[in-house]
Design an enzyme around this catalytic site. Structure first.
Site, mmCIF file in Angstrom:
data_model
loop_
_atom_site.group_PDB
_atom_site.id
_atom_site.type_symbol
_atom_site.label_atom_id
_atom_site.label_comp_id
_atom_site.label_asym_id
_atom_site.label_seq_id
_atom_site.Cartn_x
_atom_site.Cartn_y
_atom_site.Cartn_z
ATOM 1 N N ASP A 138 -82.276 -3.114 -35.588
ATOM 2 C CA ASP A 138 -81.787 -4.450 -35.672
ATOM 3 C C ASP A 138 -83.255 -5.114 -35.662
ATOM 4 O OD1 ASP A 138 -79.936 -6.582 -36.522
ATOM 5 O OD2 ASP A 138 -80.056 -7.282 -34.190
ATOM 6 N N LYS B 246 -85.142 -7.627 -38.602
ATOM 7 C CA LYS B 246 -85.592 -8.959 -38.448
ATOM 8 C C LYS B 246 -87.198 -9.059 -38.633
ATOM 9 C CE LYS B 246 -81.673 -10.109 -35.571
ATOM 10 N NZ LYS B 246 -81.182 -10.130 -34.170
ATOM 11 N N GLU C 20 -72.134 -3.971 -28.190
ATOM 12 C CA GLU C 20 -71.204 -3.719 -29.621
ATOM 13 C C GLU C 20 -70.735 -2.304 -29.299
ATOM 14 O OE1 GLU C 20 -72.750 -4.558 -33.395
ATOM 15 O OE2 GLU C 20 -74.471 -5.742 -32.640
ATOM 16 N N GLY D 105 -68.437 -6.640 -22.816
ATOM 17 C CA GLY D 105 -68.719 -7.388 -24.229
ATOM 18 C C GLY D 105 -70.063 -7.628 -24.368
#
Length: 68
Positions: free
Chosen positions: A33, A37, A22, A19
């Protein structure tokens, strides 16, 4: 990778199963990502729109044991 001498794809799969990563980690491991940002932060800091394609990014998907 370092502690157990495992390949990136094996470690990524383990991270997904636990977990931590992803189901589709492409944006994370390819730096997309982080680039999003950075573009937002630069735009806010300097008041100019920063095009994502103008930012250099390099992912970690091709990292090898030798790199470690």
């Amino acid at each position: 990778m370092t502690d157990e001498g495992k390949a990136f794809d094996v470690v990524l799969k383990e991270a997904q199963n636990l977990g931590f990563a992803e189901a589709d980690p492409t944006f994370d491991i390819e730096g997309v990502d982080a680039a999003h940002k950075l573009a937002i932060t630069l735009s806010l800091a300097y008041g100019k729109k920063v095009n994502l394609n103008d930012l250099y990014r390099e992912g970690i998907s091709d990292i090898s044991q030798q790199d470690i």
